[in-house]
Motif scaffolding. Structure first.
Motif, PDB file in Angstrom:
ATOM      1  N   ASP A  35       4.194  -3.494   2.175  1.00 23.89           N
ATOM      2  CA  ASP A  35       4.365  -3.603   3.627  1.00 23.89           C
ATOM      3  C   ASP A  35       5.201  -4.821   4.015  1.00 23.89           C
ATOM      4  O   ASP A  35       4.872  -5.557   4.944  1.00 23.89           O
ATOM      5  CB  ASP A  35       3.007  -3.665   4.338  1.00 23.89           C
ATOM      6  CG  ASP A  35       2.345  -2.311   4.448  1.00 23.89           C
ATOM      7  OD1 ASP A  35       3.017  -1.301   4.150  1.00 23.89           O
ATOM      8  OD2 ASP A  35       1.171  -2.266   4.838  1.00 23.89           O
ATOM      9  N   GLY A  36       6.245  -5.056   3.259  1.00 21.45           N
ATOM     10  CA  GLY A  36       7.164  -6.140   3.583  1.00 21.45           C
ATOM     11  C   GLY A  36       6.707  -7.516   3.114  1.00 21.45           C
ATOM     12  O   GLY A  36       7.380  -8.506   3.367  1.00 21.45           O
ATOM     13  N   GLN A  37       5.585  -7.597   2.433  1.00 17.69           N
ATOM     14  CA  GLN A  37       5.076  -8.875   1.942  1.00 17.69           C
ATOM     15  C   GLN A  37       5.226  -8.947   0.429  1.00 17.69           C
ATOM     16  O   GLN A  37       4.815  -8.036  -0.281  1.00 17.69           O
ATOM     17  CB  GLN A  37       3.597  -9.047   2.304  1.00 17.69           C
ATOM     18  CG  GLN A  37       3.333  -9.145   3.776  1.00 17.69           C
ATOM     19  CD  GLN A  37       3.905 -10.413   4.371  1.00 17.69           C
ATOM     20  OE1 GLN A  37       3.882 -11.475   3.769  1.00 17.69           O
ATOM     21  NE2 GLN A  37       4.444 -10.288   5.569  1.00 17.69           N
ATOM     22  N   ARG A  38       5.794 -10.019  -0.058  1.00 20.84           N
ATOM     23  CA  ARG A  38       5.882 -10.252  -1.498  1.00 20.84           C
ATOM     24  C   ARG A  38       4.612 -10.973  -1.916  1.00 20.84           C
ATOM     25  O   ARG A  38       4.277 -12.037  -1.375  1.00 20.84           O
ATOM     26  CB  ARG A  38       7.099 -11.117  -1.833  1.00 20.84           C
ATOM     27  CG  ARG A  38       7.246 -11.355  -3.318  1.00 20.84           C
ATOM     28  CD  ARG A  38       8.449 -12.243  -3.609  1.00 20.84           C
ATOM     29  NE  ARG A  38       8.639 -12.405  -5.020  1.00 20.84           N
ATOM     30  CZ  ARG A  38       8.070 -13.357  -5.761  1.00 20.84           C
ATOM     31  NH1 ARG A  38       7.298 -14.244  -5.193  1.00 20.84           N
ATOM     32  NH2 ARG A  38       8.296 -13.430  -7.056  1.00 20.84           N
ATOM     33  N   ARG A  39       3.885 -10.372  -2.847  1.00 21.67           N
ATOM     34  CA  ARG A  39       2.631 -10.958  -3.309  1.00 21.67           C
ATOM     35  C   ARG A  39       2.309 -10.424  -4.694  1.00 21.67           C
ATOM     36  O   ARG A  39       2.912  -9.444  -5.138  1.00 21.67           O
ATOM     37  CB  ARG A  39       1.501 -10.632  -2.342  1.00 21.67           C
ATOM     38  CG  ARG A  39       1.218  -9.145  -2.214  1.00 21.67           C
ATOM     39  CD  ARG A  39      -0.107  -8.893  -1.543  1.00 21.67           C
ATOM     40  NE  ARG A  39      -0.298  -7.513  -1.188  1.00 21.67           N
ATOM     41  CZ  ARG A  39      -0.632  -6.544  -2.032  1.00 21.67           C
ATOM     42  NH1 ARG A  39      -0.800  -6.809  -3.312  1.00 21.67           N
ATOM     43  NH2 ARG A  39      -0.795  -5.303  -1.620  1.00 21.67           N
ATOM     44  N   ALA A  76      -7.497  -4.956   3.625  1.00 25.61           N
ATOM     45  CA  ALA A  76      -8.764  -5.070   4.352  1.00 25.61           C
ATOM     46  C   ALA A  76      -9.388  -6.454   4.170  1.00 25.61           C
ATOM     47  O   ALA A  76     -10.060  -6.963   5.072  1.00 25.61           O
ATOM     48  CB  ALA A  76      -9.734  -3.993   3.888  1.00 25.61           C
ATOM     49  N   LEU A  77      -9.145  -7.072   3.021  1.00 27.04           N
ATOM     50  CA  LEU A  77      -9.658  -8.428   2.772  1.00 27.04           C
ATOM     51  C   LEU A  77      -8.786  -9.497   3.435  1.00 27.04           C
ATOM     52  O   LEU A  77      -9.126 -10.681   3.414  1.00 27.04           O
ATOM     53  CB  LEU A  77      -9.753  -8.693   1.270  1.00 27.04           C
ATOM     54  CG  LEU A  77     -10.837  -7.921   0.521  1.00 27.04           C
ATOM     55  CD1 LEU A  77     -10.676  -8.099  -0.984  1.00 27.04           C
ATOM     56  CD2 LEU A  77     -12.214  -8.366   0.975  1.00 27.04           C
ATOM     57  N   GLY A  78      -7.668  -9.086   3.995  1.00 25.79           N
ATOM     58  CA  GLY A  78      -6.775 -10.036   4.665  1.00 25.79           C
ATOM     59  C   GLY A  78      -5.927 -10.833   3.696  1.00 25.79           C
ATOM     60  O   GLY A  78      -5.534 -11.965   3.981  1.00 25.79           O
ATOM     61  N   LEU A  79      -5.602 -10.237   2.552  1.00 23.34           N
ATOM     62  CA  LEU A  79      -4.863 -10.959   1.516  1.00 23.34           C
ATOM     63  C   LEU A  79      -3.459 -10.405   1.290  1.00 23.34           C
ATOM     64  O   LEU A  79      -2.844 -10.697   0.267  1.00 23.34           O
ATOM     65  CB  LEU A  79      -5.654 -10.932   0.203  1.00 23.34           C
ATOM     66  CG  LEU A  79      -7.029 -11.574   0.274  1.00 23.34           C
ATOM     67  CD1 LEU A  79      -7.779 -11.369  -1.027  1.00 23.34           C
ATOM     68  CD2 LEU A  79      -6.920 -13.042   0.611  1.00 23.34           C
ATOM     69  N   ASN A  80      -2.949  -9.625   2.222  1.00 22.75           N
ATOM     70  CA  ASN A  80      -1.604  -9.083   2.082  1.00 22.75           C
ATOM     71  C   ASN A  80      -0.580 -10.088   2.603  1.00 22.75           C
ATOM     72  O   ASN A  80       0.007  -9.921   3.664  1.00 22.75           O
ATOM     73  CB  ASN A  80      -1.475  -7.752   2.826  1.00 22.75           C
ATOM     74  CG  ASN A  80      -0.172  -7.067   2.483  1.00 22.75           C
ATOM     75  OD1 ASN A  80       0.280  -7.110   1.347  1.00 22.75           O
ATOM     76  ND2 ASN A  80       0.458  -6.452   3.475  1.00 22.75           N
ATOM     77  N   PHE A  81      -0.418 -11.177   1.870  1.00 23.96           N
ATOM     78  CA  PHE A  81       0.551 -12.205   2.229  1.00 23.96           C
ATOM     79  C   PHE A  81       1.053 -12.864   0.961  1.00 23.96           C
ATOM     80  O   PHE A  81       0.454 -12.736  -0.103  1.00 23.96           O
ATOM     81  CB  PHE A  81      -0.068 -13.259   3.160  1.00 23.96           C
ATOM     82  CG  PHE A  81      -1.264 -13.957   2.588  1.00 23.96           C
ATOM     83  CD1 PHE A  81      -1.129 -15.051   1.744  1.00 23.96           C
ATOM     84  CD2 PHE A  81      -2.543 -13.516   2.893  1.00 23.96           C
ATOM     85  CE1 PHE A  81      -2.232 -15.695   1.213  1.00 23.96           C
ATOM     86  CE2 PHE A  81      -3.660 -14.159   2.368  1.00 23.96           C
ATOM     87  CZ  PHE A  81      -3.493 -15.244   1.531  1.00 23.96           C
ATOM     88  N   ASN A  82       2.177 -13.543   1.090  1.00 25.78           N
ATOM     89  CA  ASN A  82       2.748 -14.276  -0.038  1.00 25.78           C
ATOM     90  C   ASN A  82       1.998 -15.602  -0.154  1.00 25.78           C
ATOM     91  O   ASN A  82       2.094 -16.443   0.747  1.00 25.78           O
ATOM     92  CB  ASN A  82       4.242 -14.518   0.186  1.00 25.78           C
ATOM     93  CG  ASN A  82       4.919 -15.146  -1.008  1.00 25.78           C
ATOM     94  OD1 ASN A  82       4.273 -15.673  -1.915  1.00 25.78           O
ATOM     95  ND2 ASN A  82       6.235 -15.099  -1.019  1.00 25.78           N
TER      96      ASN A  82
END
Length: 142
Positions: A35-39, A76-82
Motif C-alpha cells: 500500500d505504498g509503504q516500504r517495510r 490492523a496492528l498499525g505497523l504498515n510503515f517504514n
C-alpha cells in the motif's frame, strides 16, 4: 485485553527492535512495498513480534483464524510503515528521557569505583558441582 495497548506495545517493541538491529535488517532481503509503504515483510514482522510480545503470541491464533492475510494483520496492528522513518523519532524521544533536569545527559558509570562498589565486595564464583545422576540425552545401560 485492550487492543490499543497491544498496538502501542507492539509498535514500541518493533521500533526498538528495529533500531537495535538496524545495521543488518536494512540490508536483509525482507523488504516489500505494501500500500505504498516500504517495510519489512509481514511474515518477518509477525514472527519477530510473536517473540517480543507474549500477549500478541497468545492472540495470533485467533487473529489468523479471522484473517490469514499477514499484510492485513500488520495493517490492523498499525505497523504498515517504514520503520526507518520512525527510528529517528524514537531516538529523539529516548534522548529527551535520558536528560536530567539541568539538560545534562545521564550515562551509566564507567567504572566500579564510580558506583561505590569495592572490588573485594564482588561475589565470588562458586565452583561447579558434578551431578552423578545426570546421564545426558543418551541413556547408557550400565
Amino acid at each position: 485485553m485492550n487492543t490499543e495497548q497491544i498496538r502501542q506495545s507492539v509498535r514500541e517493541k518493533w521500533l526498538t527492535y528495529y533500531a537495535e538491529n538496524r545495521q543488518w535488517l536494512s540490508r536483509l532481503g525482507i523488504w516489500v512495498n505494501c500500500d505504498g509503504q516500504r517495510r519489512p515483510s509481514s511474515g518477518f514482522i509477525l514472527a519477530t513480534l510473536s517473540v517480543l510480545e507474549p500477549r500478541l503470541a497468545q492472540l495470533l491464533p485467533l487473529v489468523v483464524d479471522l484473517s490469514n492475510n499477514p499484510d492485513r494483520i500488520v495493517m490492523a496492528l498499525g505497523l504498515n510503515f517504514n520503520p526507518e522513518d520512525h527510528v529517528n523519532t524514537l531516538a529523539a524521544q529516548n534522548g529527551k528521557a535520558n536528560k536530567t533536569a539541568n539538560g545534562a545527559v545521564r550515562m551509566l558509570p564507567a567504572a566500579l569505583n564510580e558506583i561505590n562498589i569495592q572490588a573485594s565486595k564482588l561475589p565470588e564464583k562458586a565452583p561447579a558441582q558434578i551431578d552423578e545422576d545426570c546421564r545426558g540425552s543418551r541413556d547408557r545401560r550400565d
